[in-house]
Design an enzyme around this catalytic site. Sequence first.
Site, PDB file in Angstrom:
ATOM      1  N   VAL A  82       0.840  -1.227   0.022  1.00  0.00           N
ATOM      2  CA  VAL A  82      -0.057   0.068   0.085  1.00  0.00           C
ATOM      3  C   VAL A  82       0.849   1.254   0.073  1.00  0.00           C
ATOM      4  O   VAL A  82       1.483   1.409   0.838  1.00  0.00           O
ATOM      5  CB  VAL A  82      -0.922   0.169   1.156  1.00  0.00           C
ATOM      6  CG1 VAL A  82      -1.604   1.231   1.432  1.00  0.00           C
ATOM      7  CG2 VAL A  82      -1.802  -1.217   1.250  1.00  0.00           C
ATOM      8  N   LEU A  83       0.832   2.058  -0.988  1.00  0.00           N
ATOM      9  CA  LEU A  83       1.747   3.345  -1.311  1.00  0.00           C
ATOM     10  C   LEU A  83       3.135   2.570  -1.005  1.00  0.00           C
ATOM     11  O   LEU A  83       3.414   1.573  -1.323  1.00  0.00           O
ATOM     12  CB  LEU A  83       1.322   4.337  -0.421  1.00  0.00           C
ATOM     13  CG  LEU A  83      -0.050   4.915  -0.348  1.00  0.00           C
ATOM     14  CD1 LEU A  83      -0.206   6.033   0.344  1.00  0.00           C
ATOM     15  CD2 LEU A  83      -0.405   5.271  -1.939  1.00  0.00           C
ATOM     16  N   GLY A  84       3.895   3.477  -0.218  1.00  0.00           N
ATOM     17  CA  GLY A  84       5.060   2.864   0.080  1.00  0.00           C
ATOM     18  C   GLY A  84       5.235   2.275   1.659  1.00  0.00           C
ATOM     19  O   GLY A  84       6.123   2.344   2.368  1.00  0.00           O
ATOM     20  N   LEU A  85       4.072   1.972   1.957  1.00  0.00           N
ATOM     21  CA  LEU A  85       3.796   1.731   3.679  1.00  0.00           C
ATOM     22  C   LEU A  85       3.961   0.341   3.683  1.00  0.00           C
ATOM     23  O   LEU A  85       4.012  -0.346   4.939  1.00  0.00           O
ATOM     24  CB  LEU A  85       2.431   2.069   4.069  1.00  0.00           C
ATOM     25  CG  LEU A  85       2.013   3.689   4.016  1.00  0.00           C
ATOM     26  CD1 LEU A  85       0.450   3.806   4.050  1.00  0.00           C
ATOM     27  CD2 LEU A  85       2.903   4.552   4.708  1.00  0.00           C
ATOM     28  N   GLY A  89      -2.197  -4.834   4.983  1.00  0.00           N
ATOM     29  CA  GLY A  89      -3.333  -5.633   5.006  1.00  0.00           C
ATOM     30  C   GLY A  89      -4.667  -5.119   4.408  1.00  0.00           C
ATOM     31  O   GLY A  89      -4.625  -3.766   3.929  1.00  0.00           O
ATOM     32  N   LYS A 100      -8.979   6.275  -4.463  1.00  0.00           N
ATOM     33  CA  LYS A 100      -8.770   6.016  -5.709  1.00  0.00           C
ATOM     34  C   LYS A 100     -10.202   6.084  -6.526  1.00  0.00           C
ATOM     35  O   LYS A 100     -10.374   6.581  -7.598  1.00  0.00           O
ATOM     36  CB  LYS A 100      -8.369   4.577  -6.069  1.00  0.00           C
ATOM     37  CG  LYS A 100      -7.597   4.312  -7.280  1.00  0.00           C
ATOM     38  CD  LYS A 100      -6.166   4.293  -7.279  1.00  0.00           C
ATOM     39  CE  LYS A 100      -5.835   3.979  -8.488  1.00  0.00           C
ATOM     40  NZ  LYS A 100      -4.378   3.647  -8.617  1.00  0.00           N
ATOM     41  N   ALA A 201      12.716  -2.792  -7.231  1.00  0.00           N
ATOM     42  CA  ALA A 201      12.588  -3.893  -8.136  1.00  0.00           C
ATOM     43  C   ALA A 201      11.322  -4.280  -8.183  1.00  0.00           C
ATOM     44  O   ALA A 201      11.205  -5.805  -8.465  1.00  0.00           O
ATOM     45  CB  ALA A 201      13.838  -4.490  -8.010  1.00  0.00           C
ATOM     46  N   ALA A 204       6.015  -1.497  -9.667  1.00  0.00           N
ATOM     47  CA  ALA A 204       6.066  -0.262 -10.413  1.00  0.00           C
ATOM     48  C   ALA A 204       7.536  -0.172 -11.186  1.00  0.00           C
ATOM     49  O   ALA A 204       7.399   0.085 -12.457  1.00  0.00           O
ATOM     50  CB  ALA A 204       5.944   0.916  -9.494  1.00  0.00           C
TER      51      ALA A 204
HETATM   52  N1  NDP Z   1       4.099   8.264  -7.950  1.00  0.00           N
HETATM   53  C1  NDP Z   1       3.464   7.119  -8.300  1.00  0.00           C
HETATM   54  O1  NDP Z   1       2.423   7.428  -9.127  1.00  0.00           O
HETATM   55  C2  NDP Z   1       3.772   5.848  -7.778  1.00  0.00           C
HETATM   56  C3  NDP Z   1       4.504   5.568  -6.715  1.00  0.00           C
HETATM   57  N2  NDP Z   1       4.522   4.257  -6.419  1.00  0.00           N
HETATM   58  C4  NDP Z   1       5.668   3.935  -5.092  1.00  0.00           C
HETATM   59  O2  NDP Z   1       6.628   3.102  -5.388  1.00  0.00           O
HETATM   60  C5  NDP Z   1       6.914   2.461  -4.380  1.00  0.00           C
HETATM   61  C6  NDP Z   1       7.062   1.005  -4.586  1.00  0.00           C
HETATM   62  O3  NDP Z   1       5.490   0.536  -4.867  1.00  0.00           O
HETATM   63  P1  NDP Z   1       5.476  -1.071  -5.674  1.00  0.00           P
HETATM   64  O4  NDP Z   1       6.340  -1.010  -6.815  1.00  0.00           O
HETATM   65  O5  NDP Z   1       3.964  -0.929  -6.020  1.00  0.00           O
HETATM   66  O6  NDP Z   1       5.676  -1.785  -4.467  1.00  0.00           O
HETATM   67  P2  NDP Z   1       6.307  -3.159  -4.325  1.00  0.00           P
HETATM   68  O7  NDP Z   1       6.107  -3.807  -3.050  1.00  0.00           O
HETATM   69  O8  NDP Z   1       6.006  -4.116  -5.519  1.00  0.00           O
HETATM   70  O9  NDP Z   1       7.877  -2.990  -4.460  1.00  0.00           O
HETATM   71  C7  NDP Z   1       8.780  -2.245  -3.568  1.00  0.00           C
HETATM   72  C8  NDP Z   1      10.148  -2.519  -4.192  1.00  0.00           C
HETATM   73  O10 NDP Z   1      10.864  -1.433  -3.279  1.00  0.00           O
HETATM   74  C9  NDP Z   1      12.084  -2.249  -3.189  1.00  0.00           C
HETATM   75  N3  NDP Z   1      12.830  -1.522  -1.857  1.00  0.00           N
HETATM   76  C10 NDP Z   1      12.370  -1.464  -0.545  1.00  0.00           C
HETATM   77  N4  NDP Z   1      13.260  -0.920  -0.003  1.00  0.00           N
HETATM   78  C11 NDP Z   1      14.219  -0.541  -0.686  1.00  0.00           C
HETATM   79  C12 NDP Z   1      15.289   0.044  -0.295  1.00  0.00           C
HETATM   80  N5  NDP Z   1      15.816   0.887   0.776  1.00  0.00           N
HETATM   81  N6  NDP Z   1      16.173   0.403  -1.583  1.00  0.00           N
HETATM   82  C13 NDP Z   1      15.881  -0.142  -2.688  1.00  0.00           C
HETATM   83  N7  NDP Z   1      14.807  -0.711  -2.974  1.00  0.00           N
HETATM   84  C14 NDP Z   1      13.774  -0.969  -1.846  1.00  0.00           C
HETATM   85  C15 NDP Z   1      11.653  -3.557  -2.701  1.00  0.00           C
HETATM   86  O11 NDP Z   1      12.629  -4.462  -2.586  1.00  0.00           O
HETATM   87  P3  NDP Z   1      12.581  -6.043  -2.243  1.00  0.00           P
HETATM   88  O12 NDP Z   1      12.324  -6.639  -3.974  1.00  0.00           O
HETATM   89  O13 NDP Z   1      14.076  -6.226  -2.188  1.00  0.00           O
HETATM   90  O14 NDP Z   1      11.424  -6.264  -1.609  1.00  0.00           O
HETATM   91  C16 NDP Z   1      10.805  -3.939  -3.986  1.00  0.00           C
HETATM   92  O15 NDP Z   1      11.637  -4.258  -5.207  1.00  0.00           O
HETATM   93  C17 NDP Z   1       6.035   2.740  -3.345  1.00  0.00           C
HETATM   94  O16 NDP Z   1       6.499   3.743  -2.582  1.00  0.00           O
HETATM   95  C18 NDP Z   1       4.784   3.321  -3.807  1.00  0.00           C
HETATM   96  O17 NDP Z   1       4.097   4.553  -3.219  1.00  0.00           O
HETATM   97  C19 NDP Z   1       4.129   3.365  -6.744  1.00  0.00           C
HETATM   98  C20 NDP Z   1       3.092   3.541  -7.982  1.00  0.00           C
HETATM   99  C21 NDP Z   1       2.821   4.632  -8.262  1.00  0.00           C
HETATM  100  C1  PYR Z   2       0.352   6.620  -6.237  1.00  0.00           C
HETATM  101  C2  PYR Z   2       0.221   4.989  -6.093  1.00  0.00           C
HETATM  102  O1  PYR Z   2      -0.652   4.208  -6.762  1.00  0.00           O
HETATM  103  C3  PYR Z   2       1.143   4.516  -4.871  1.00  0.00           C
HETATM  104  O2  PYR Z   2       1.926   5.103  -4.619  1.00  0.00           O
HETATM  105  O3  PYR Z   2       0.925   3.370  -4.785  1.00  0.00           O
HETATM  106 MG    MG Z   3      -0.613   2.349  -5.768  1.00  0.00          MG
END
Ligand code: NDP
Ligand code: PYR
Ligand code: MG
Length: 760
Positions: A82-85, A89, A100, A201, A204
């Site tokens: 959920v977002l970067g949280l 759950g 959304k 990785a 997104a």
């Molecule tokens: N601005 C926008 O429009 C959007 C922003 N986001 C943001 O992107 C982020 C990721 O989302 P999402 O891809 O859906 O989530 P996922 O859970 O699919 O992916 C998270 C990724 O971040 C990696 N990660 C976590 N901590 C670190 C770190 N310290 N250094 C490098 N990599 C790290 C994880 O690594 P590992 O694989 O090792 O677990 C994993 O690969 C969130 O913060 C989300 O808010 C997402 C969608 C849209």
């Molecule tokens: C914007 C978005 O979908 C996210 O940060 O997960």
């Molecule tokens: Mg999202």
Amino acid sequence: MSKNSRDQNAFDKAALDYHRQEPKGKIEVIPSKPHSSQRDLSLAYSPGVAVPCMAIHDDPQSVYEYTSKGNLVAVISNGTAVLGLGDIGPEASKPVMEGKGLLFKIFAGINVFDIEINEKDPDKFIETVKAIAPTFGGINLEDIKAPEAFYIEQRLKEELDIPLMHDDQHGTAIISAAALINALEIAGKKIDEVKMVINGAGAAAIACAKLYISLGLDPKNILMCDSKGVINHKRENLTPEKLDFIAETEISTLEDALKGSDVFVGLSKGNVMSPEMLLSMAKNPIVFALANPDPEISYDLAVATREDVMMATGRSDYPNQVNNVLGFPYIFRGALDVQAKGINEAMKLAAVHALAEIAKEPVPEMVKLAYNVRDISFGKDYFIPKPFDNRLITKVSIAVAKAAMESGIAGKSIENFQEYENQLLDRMGRDEKLVRMMQNRAKANPKRVTLGNGEEYNILKAAQILQEEGIAYPSLLGSKRLIQEKMEEFGITLDIPIIDPNDDANKEARKKYRKTLWDKRNRKGINEYKSKRYVRQRDYFGPLMLEHGDTDALIVGFSKSYASVLKPILEIIDKKPGVNKVAAMMMILTDKKPLFFADTSINKNPTAEDLVEIARMAEYTVKSFAIEPRLAMLGFENFSAKADTSKKVAAAVKILHEKYPKMIVDGEIQPDFALNSDHLADYPFSKLGTNPANVLVFPNLESANLSYKIIRGMKAAQTIGPILMGLDQPVHVLQMRSSVDEIVNLATIAVLDAQTKEKK
Ligand SMILES: NC(=O)C1=CN([C@@H]2O[C@H](COP(=O)(O)OP(=O)(O)OC[C@H]3O[C@@H](n4cnc5c(N)ncnc54)[C@H](OP(=O)(O)O)[C@@H]3O)[C@@H](O)[C@H]2O)C=CC1
Ligand SMILES: CC(=O)C(=O)O
Ligand SMILES: [Mg+2]
């Protein structure tokens, strides 16, 4: 407690209050068909409903004809990213999914059911989504963690035949790709030459990397990092998606990866990039720090660290917001409107190029007004369109719909794209866009607004919102003791000035105000004794503050009759140069478009000449909201001028036509005709043509006042005003017992007035 943590606490509390306010949450279901009579109910439900049921049974495609399916999207999550949280759950993800839904609705008129599924097993999750899919015209998967997200999306795409997209993958990829194309152009760099570091990785990041490669990025120039560092040939136990991004390098940390790189794309976690890392990047570095809610490096820190950085974040409070909100509403809009069987690469690329192009075109006045900037043009601080840009719905949705048709996955075709564009624009009228635009303009240059009746709960709450939202610098006018008592009673903490006309601290002010009042009114019935007494009354003190520049704008009248509060204002504040009349106008936010009613509050029985002035002032004011005014001069006859009232209105129209031939104004006309293009077609000579009016000038005060009061009483639409027109200072008089929203809205308009006055 530091100011910042206090601000944060206040903001957190405001976020909880916002969500908890009745009705709780952010989404509700509203019937879209009449349902008041027995006959309505027999059509809506048994027995009538059986007819469309059987029609759909005979022809399944007709479900789009007889149900809401074609405009209904499911936003589905299991709450694992959920977002970067992180994995918080399904229940905890619900505010995001409802949010959304809200964005789908306000930006593209799409209805949403948010669905939070308590299931982490990908196969079971897929089965659940498939089982509920018949309800929906489209499915937006959200905040599902990688690598499960890839498998889930892939299988659902194969097994369902409606538009479906995991937004964190493709929405993000589309928006950031558009931003990348433009940022590279501004930085003078080529996509096939730049070195890119992608931090994250997950869902997104992988989707973004793939889309950038399809646009020309060389895979050899990508270093991708996850939570364990750079994905290189030394790493073990990588998921299949990560395997595609193994780099032949010894570099293993983000810090080393960034040295000399051109582009950083962060889709990981907040605050993982240091200023030193940013300084190590090549000249004119492009930094997309997209983690939400906290970016990998904050905007302020990045621009303070390097002047040449081209910066974007996912946040709305800084330039270049790369957020999937720029995409999903319009991608689904286009896909739903052609009943696409899915969302394919052609549709995604069409959205990328449409978005990139919008940012390069001249920015419409409406967008500049919404963000209160004189000029924005393609460059470092503007390389991706802004969310309140009306062109998004037309350009992106049309591009997506066309791509679906051309790539052969549209279930139906759009024959006339001009007509489709008009329909899309019409959809955009059905929201509170105007209020948001006004608030954004106010926030860009907030002004001091003094609110009368500071002891009232609604006024205190409105002051709190104005301050927290940064719309204005509010102050309260009234008895200091009473206001403080009430704040305590209501549990409201507000650190803003309280202005008590009787306070010793205001002795000097009273002296200068008394002189002004005396100078202005000594030949109009105010003697010295009265002027001394009056400056101790807030009804006089407020306008005198304004007249002396001790506040920028004034909102009064919460608990008294309009006329009694208006009297001292008219005695103290001059009219605008060249204006003979003061009048008032209500803004009515209908579900189709804003309407304006004048004069609702001041001129009881205006003459034809008065109506001309009222119409001119209304035209001027409506234009200031970046809306083209189309005025109907109302009567109870259409173009026949038999009754006395109609004759008066017809005379006003004649003057307007002669003196102001460019004005779009006509009458006398009945409101139901003025608001209906079919009815207008009966009067081809009219200056309104067949385009309905949006400004209704009533023949007298009773008709205007009663009309808007019916709307307000029935809560049929949000009303804002009365907007006082013709005075040389920003002052407005509230309707008695206005709601908190009404006070905030009128104060927002007062801030805009004060901004305009400052510009002159
Ligand atoms: N601005 C926008 O429009 C959007 C922003 N986001 C943001 O992107 C982020 C990721 O989302 P999402 O891809 O859906 O989530 P996922 O859970 O699919 O992916 C998270 C990724 O971040 C990696 N990660 C976590 N901590 C670190 C770190 N310290 N250094 C490098 N990599 C790290 C994880 O690594 P590992 O694989 O090792 O677990 C994993 O690969 C969130 O913060 C989300 O808010 C997402 C969608 C849209
Ligand atoms: C914007 C978005 O979908 C996210 O940060 O997960
Ligand atoms: Mg999202």
